[in-house]
Scaffold this active site. Structure first.
Site, mmCIF file in Angstrom:
data_model
loop_
_atom_site.group_PDB
_atom_site.id
_atom_site.type_symbol
_atom_site.label_atom_id
_atom_site.label_comp_id
_atom_site.label_asym_id
_atom_site.label_seq_id
_atom_site.Cartn_x
_atom_site.Cartn_y
_atom_site.Cartn_z
ATOM 1 N N GLY A 141 6.961 26.915 -21.770
ATOM 2 C CA GLY A 141 8.392 27.170 -21.651
ATOM 3 C C GLY A 141 9.225 25.936 -21.386
ATOM 4 N N TRP A 166 7.453 36.133 -20.760
ATOM 5 C CA TRP A 166 8.143 36.106 -19.463
ATOM 6 C C TRP A 166 9.615 36.471 -19.603
ATOM 7 N N CYS A 242 23.506 28.225 -22.675
ATOM 8 C CA CYS A 242 23.416 29.471 -21.886
ATOM 9 C C CYS A 242 22.735 29.183 -20.556
ATOM 10 N N ALA A 246 23.606 30.094 -16.553
ATOM 11 C CA ALA A 246 22.733 30.869 -15.657
ATOM 12 C C ALA A 246 22.259 30.020 -14.484
ATOM 13 N N ARG A 247 21.900 28.773 -14.766
ATOM 14 C CA ARG A 247 21.414 27.903 -13.686
ATOM 15 C C ARG A 247 22.503 27.674 -12.647
ATOM 16 N N ASP A 340 6.700 32.453 8.847
ATOM 17 C CA ASP A 340 5.820 31.946 9.909
ATOM 18 C C ASP A 340 6.366 32.318 11.285
ATOM 19 N N GLU A 367 14.239 29.161 -15.519
ATOM 20 C CA GLU A 367 15.491 28.416 -15.748
ATOM 21 C C GLU A 367 15.291 26.916 -15.554
ATOM 22 N N GLY A 368 14.101 26.430 -15.942
ATOM 23 C CA GLY A 368 13.758 25.025 -15.750
ATOM 24 C C GLY A 368 13.022 24.880 -14.437
ATOM 25 N N THR A 369 11.774 24.393 -14.505
ATOM 26 C CA THR A 369 11.000 24.230 -13.271
ATOM 27 C C THR A 369 11.644 23.133 -12.415
HETATM 28 P P1 TGC Z 1 17.832 17.306 -25.984
HETATM 29 O O1 TGC Z 1 16.933 17.419 -27.153
HETATM 30 O O2 TGC Z 1 18.218 15.951 -25.448
HETATM 31 O O3 TGC Z 1 19.223 18.057 -26.219
HETATM 32 C C1 TGC Z 1 19.356 19.018 -27.195
HETATM 33 C C2 TGC Z 1 20.834 19.347 -27.301
HETATM 34 O O4 TGC Z 1 21.195 20.187 -26.201
HETATM 35 C C3 TGC Z 1 22.221 19.562 -25.416
HETATM 36 N N1 TGC Z 1 21.900 19.859 -24.014
HETATM 37 C C4 TGC Z 1 22.549 20.763 -23.285
HETATM 38 N N2 TGC Z 1 23.612 21.514 -23.555
HETATM 39 C C5 TGC Z 1 24.045 22.345 -22.573
HETATM 40 N N3 TGC Z 1 23.439 22.457 -21.385
HETATM 41 C C6 TGC Z 1 22.346 21.719 -21.090
HETATM 42 N N4 TGC Z 1 21.733 21.856 -19.903
HETATM 43 C C7 TGC Z 1 21.866 20.814 -22.057
HETATM 44 N N5 TGC Z 1 20.828 19.951 -22.094
HETATM 45 C C8 TGC Z 1 20.863 19.378 -23.302
HETATM 46 C C9 TGC Z 1 22.143 18.115 -25.736
HETATM 47 O O5 TGC Z 1 23.385 17.470 -25.524
HETATM 48 C C10 TGC Z 1 21.764 18.147 -27.201
HETATM 49 O O6 TGC Z 1 22.931 18.460 -27.951
HETATM 50 P P2 TGC Z 1 23.141 17.831 -29.431
HETATM 51 O O7 TGC Z 1 24.538 18.236 -29.799
HETATM 52 O O8 TGC Z 1 22.968 16.358 -29.259
HETATM 53 O O9 TGC Z 1 22.094 18.450 -30.275
HETATM 54 O O10 TGC Z 1 17.206 18.155 -24.874
HETATM 55 P P3 TGC Z 1 16.839 17.645 -23.477
HETATM 56 O O11 TGC Z 1 15.949 16.441 -23.596
HETATM 57 O O12 TGC Z 1 18.052 17.508 -22.621
HETATM 58 O O13 TGC Z 1 15.980 18.878 -22.971
HETATM 59 C C11 TGC Z 1 14.755 18.681 -22.414
HETATM 60 C C12 TGC Z 1 14.619 19.680 -21.287
HETATM 61 C C13 TGC Z 1 13.192 19.600 -20.779
HETATM 62 C C14 TGC Z 1 15.579 19.322 -20.151
HETATM 63 C C15 TGC Z 1 14.947 21.079 -21.821
HETATM 64 O O14 TGC Z 1 14.135 21.377 -22.889
HETATM 65 C C16 TGC Z 1 14.827 22.121 -20.733
HETATM 66 O O15 TGC Z 1 15.771 22.384 -19.993
HETATM 67 N N6 TGC Z 1 13.622 22.767 -20.613
HETATM 68 C C17 TGC Z 1 13.447 23.893 -19.695
HETATM 69 C C18 TGC Z 1 13.560 25.177 -20.453
HETATM 70 C C19 TGC Z 1 14.100 26.285 -19.605
HETATM 71 O O16 TGC Z 1 14.795 26.103 -18.631
HETATM 72 N N7 TGC Z 1 13.839 27.502 -20.008
HETATM 73 C C20 TGC Z 1 14.407 28.657 -19.345
HETATM 74 C C21 TGC Z 1 14.183 29.908 -20.138
HETATM 75 S S1 TGC Z 1 15.282 31.221 -19.699
HETATM 76 C C22 TGC Z 1 14.804 31.700 -18.193
HETATM 77 O O17 TGC Z 1 13.994 31.137 -17.536
HETATM 78 C C23 TGC Z 1 15.487 32.889 -17.685
HETATM 79 S S2 TGC Z 1 15.038 33.390 -16.116
HETATM 80 C C24 TGC Z 1 16.170 34.581 -16.008
HETATM 81 C C25 TGC Z 1 16.327 35.237 -14.715
HETATM 82 O O18 TGC Z 1 15.610 36.234 -14.494
HETATM 83 O O19 TGC Z 1 17.257 34.835 -13.970
HETATM 84 P P1 FAD Z 2 5.020 25.175 -18.447
HETATM 85 O O1 FAD Z 2 6.153 24.704 -19.236
HETATM 86 O O2 FAD Z 2 3.687 25.317 -19.100
HETATM 87 O O3 FAD Z 2 4.865 24.224 -17.171
HETATM 88 C C1 FAD Z 2 3.673 24.189 -16.372
HETATM 89 C C2 FAD Z 2 3.811 23.108 -15.292
HETATM 90 O O4 FAD Z 2 3.947 21.832 -15.917
HETATM 91 C C3 FAD Z 2 5.052 23.279 -14.420
HETATM 92 O O5 FAD Z 2 4.739 22.963 -13.102
HETATM 93 C C4 FAD Z 2 6.013 22.240 -14.960
HETATM 94 O O6 FAD Z 2 6.956 21.783 -14.004
HETATM 95 C C5 FAD Z 2 5.044 21.137 -15.357
HETATM 96 N N1 FAD Z 2 5.586 20.198 -16.338
HETATM 97 C C6 FAD Z 2 6.119 20.510 -17.545
HETATM 98 N N2 FAD Z 2 6.534 19.402 -18.179
HETATM 99 C C7 FAD Z 2 6.256 18.359 -17.346
HETATM 100 C C8 FAD Z 2 6.435 16.957 -17.422
HETATM 101 N N3 FAD Z 2 7.024 16.387 -18.484
HETATM 102 N N4 FAD Z 2 6.038 16.191 -16.389
HETATM 103 C C9 FAD Z 2 5.452 16.760 -15.287
HETATM 104 N N5 FAD Z 2 5.253 18.091 -15.157
HETATM 105 C C10 FAD Z 2 5.658 18.874 -16.172
HETATM 106 N N6 FAD Z 2 12.160 32.816 -20.089
HETATM 107 C C11 FAD Z 2 13.055 33.308 -20.986
HETATM 108 O O7 FAD Z 2 13.221 32.762 -22.081
HETATM 109 N N7 FAD Z 2 13.795 34.423 -20.700
HETATM 110 C C12 FAD Z 2 13.661 35.084 -19.514
HETATM 111 O O8 FAD Z 2 14.360 36.085 -19.284
HETATM 112 C C13 FAD Z 2 12.716 34.595 -18.556
HETATM 113 N N8 FAD Z 2 12.519 35.261 -17.390
HETATM 114 C C14 FAD Z 2 11.505 34.866 -16.563
HETATM 115 C C15 FAD Z 2 11.178 35.658 -15.449
HETATM 116 C C16 FAD Z 2 10.113 35.287 -14.633
HETATM 117 C C17 FAD Z 2 9.737 36.166 -13.476
HETATM 118 C C18 FAD Z 2 9.384 34.108 -14.887
HETATM 119 C C19 FAD Z 2 8.256 33.675 -13.997
HETATM 120 C C20 FAD Z 2 9.711 33.317 -15.982
HETATM 121 C C21 FAD Z 2 10.755 33.694 -16.835
HETATM 122 N N9 FAD Z 2 11.045 32.968 -17.994
HETATM 123 C C22 FAD Z 2 11.973 33.431 -18.894
HETATM 124 C C23 FAD Z 2 10.211 31.831 -18.370
HETATM 125 C C24 FAD Z 2 10.496 30.552 -17.596
HETATM 126 O O9 FAD Z 2 11.685 29.960 -18.029
HETATM 127 C C25 FAD Z 2 9.301 29.630 -17.803
HETATM 128 O O10 FAD Z 2 8.227 30.176 -17.020
HETATM 129 C C26 FAD Z 2 9.590 28.204 -17.384
HETATM 130 O O11 FAD Z 2 10.534 27.610 -18.238
HETATM 131 C C27 FAD Z 2 8.308 27.333 -17.366
HETATM 132 O O12 FAD Z 2 7.583 27.503 -18.548
HETATM 133 P P2 FAD Z 2 5.999 27.841 -18.466
HETATM 134 O O13 FAD Z 2 5.835 29.000 -17.554
HETATM 135 O O14 FAD Z 2 5.495 27.968 -19.834
HETATM 136 O O15 FAD Z 2 5.372 26.571 -17.738
#
Ligand code: TGC
Ligand code: FAD
Length: 387
Positions: A141, A166, A242, A246-247, A340, A367-369
């Site tokens: 993720g 997830w 998005c 959310a973050r 605790d 939402e990003g570890t």
């Molecule tokens: P990069 O390739 O450099 O950038 C791509 C394009 O995106 C733009 N950008 C952003 N725009 C808005 N907000 C941000 N935070 C942005 N970050 C980057 C950037 O300007 C670029 O635009 P363009 O026009 O040049 O194409 O991407 P990066 O190197 O910044 O990203 C790397 C990294 C690791 C930070 C990113 O991939 C990341 O954030 N990974 C984590 C993924 C994540 O958070 N997944 C969450 C899934 S959803 C979830 O967890 C829901 S939980 C819901 C709940 O129950 O509450």
């Molecule tokens: P991975 O990406 O496999 O990461 C594993 C470990 O490696 C982590 O500790 C991480 O910090 C570490 N790591 C990764 N990259 C590096 C690096 N470069 N250097 C050092 N360490 C690194 N996702 C959605 O899209 N929609 C949802 O609604 C949603 N809801 C969720 C609800 C729950 C309860 C949970 C647990 C997760 C949800 N997620 C959702 C997914 C969530 O966003 C991912 O779990 C999260 O982004 C991490 O991805 P992963 O679990 O695959 O871990």
């Protein structure tokens, strides 16, 4: 005059009358409707769906979107306070609202056509249409750029194949916002969850966010018309945009969880008599409680300033990363410490700290570890991309 231990810097005085009214209304809802049932919901692994109509009628779904779409049109600080008060109840309730508001309604509003906004947003604000957000895939993720789910053009339709993992609300939702790789880069689709080839499988055996539904999604030649594609965004900036919304809310939510744990630990330590004196009379315990109050105060100031920047239109993703990292770390440390202080009593859901501590294990990952956010801040301060 004695200070409020949960608001030592009188941050409430920095809020507008409207912001205070929003906070009070949601606080009442949490006290009266969430807290009485949430321990049992967590134990039973049950999301309290019955609360959705009331959450909707209070205007908490898509609260920052304009009134013309049936939304409350509140500012960013109010949205933050909503998240804080809901997560004082449980991260699962706040998650439900975050996903619906920031991850599903926001992209339809920001990237959708006017027809899509009219078709979906009012029903989503009323809680009649629930959304889920599919970005994360099973192979990792943190790196969503490595997306395998694909959408291929077929005449006036798109054919989607792949899997998401997830996904919050996956088995509750009527629509999924699905991000898929296309010939023109990553694009978003509004996929009805009753489309042939779509399957959602609930993930069980969770020890965290038990009062929330989490699912795996599968797409086997799911066909959607081009009218279901979000027309106004291409590339990773679509889903990342998005996530920024959310973050932002998630920086506030854990403050609520931390306040709940801090309050319970303080009351318990004042009443528990050990070695002929209240537990709270020990310096070692006061240091822990004082440190919790300090960390909560810092997090409150951080999120309020972030909210003011958001409402001024100048908030940057790096600032959101720093606050998400700081505030979730603050909350998980406080929840564990509070557990605790409660001793053996702290391991049951009769008290909130263990439930919050377990929930926050998800919040620190989704939402990003924590590491991802640390590296975003590291990139900002060094100018070197370590991803
Ligand atoms: P990069 O390739 O450099 O950038 C791509 C394009 O995106 C733009 N950008 C952003 N725009 C808005 N907000 C941000 N935070 C942005 N970050 C980057 C950037 O300007 C670029 O635009 P363009 O026009 O040049 O194409 O991407 P990066 O190197 O910044 O990203 C790397 C990294 C690791 C930070 C990113 O991939 C990341 O954030 N990974 C984590 C993924 C994540 O958070 N997944 C969450 C899934 S959803 C979830 O967890 C829901 S939980 C819901 C709940 O129950 O509450
Ligand atoms: P991975 O990406 O496999 O990461 C594993 C470990 O490696 C982590 O500790 C991480 O910090 C570490 N790591 C990764 N990259 C590096 C690096 N470069 N250097 C050092 N360490 C690194 N996702 C959605 O899209 N929609 C949802 O609604 C949603 N809801 C969720 C609800 C729950 C309860 C949970 C647990 C997760 C949800 N997620 C959702 C997914 C969530 O966003 C991912 O779990 C999260 O982004 C991490 O991805 P992963 O679990 O695959 O871990």
């Amino acid at each position: 005059m004695a200070l409020d231990p949960t608001d030592l810097f009188d941050i409430r005085s920095l809020l507008s009358d409207e912001e205070r009214a929003v906070q009070d209304a949601v606080a009442r809802f949490t006290n009266e409707r969430v807290l009485p049932i949430i321990g049992d919901c967590f134990e039973q692994g049950r999301f309290p769906r019955e609360l959705i109509p009331e959450i909707a009628s209070m205007g908490l779904l898509g609260s920052s979107l304009p009134e013309q779409y049936g939304c409350a049109g509140l500012n960013g600080v109010s949205y933050g306070l909503i998240c804080q008060e809901l997560e004082r109840g449980d991260s699962g309730i706040r998650s439900f609202v975050s996903v619906q508001s920031s991850l599903c309604m926001y992209p339809i509003f920001a990237y959708g056509s006017e027809e899509q906004r009219q078709q979906y947003l009012p029903g989503m604000a009323r809680g009649e249409i629930i959304g889920c957000f599919g970005l994360t895939e099973p192979h990792g993720g943190s790196d969503p750029a490595n997306m395998k789910t694909s959408a291929r053009r077929d005449g006036g339709d798109w054919i989607i194949n792949g899997a998401k993992m997830w996904i919050t609300n996956g088995n509750v939702a009527q629509i999924a916002i699905v991000w898929a790789q296309t010939e023109d880069g990553i694009q978003g689709f509004i996929v009805p969850t009753d489309a042939p080839g779509f399957a959602a499988q609930e993930i069980h055996k969770k020890m965290s966010l038990r009062a929330s539904v989490t699912s795996a999604l599968f797409f086997d030649n799911v066909r959607v018309p081009d009218a279901q594609r979000l027309p106004d965004v291409r590339g990773l900036k679509g889903p990342l945009g998005c996530l920024t919304q959310a973050r932002y809310g998630i920086t506030w939510g854990p403050i609520g969880a931390a306040i709940a744990c801090f309050t319970e630990a303080t009351e318990y330590a004042k009443q528990r008599i050990l070695f002929n004196r209240p537990l709270a009379a020990n310096q070692a315990v006061q240091l822990k409680l004082a440190d919790m109050a300090r960390r909560i105060t810092l997090a409150q100031l951080l999120s309020l300033q972030l909210g003011r920047l958001k409402d001024a239109g100048t908030m940057q993703p790096t600032q959101v990363s720093l606050a998400k990292w700081n505030n979730v770390r603050m909350a998980i440390d406080i929840a564990r410490e509070a557990r605790d202080i409660l001793g053996g009593a702290g391991i049951t859901t009769e008290h909130c700290p263990i439930r919050h501590a377990l929930n926050l294990e998800s919040v620190i990952t989704y939402e990003g570890t924590e590491t991802v956010h640390q590296l975003v801040v590291g990139r900002e301060v060094t100018g070197i991309n370590a991803f």
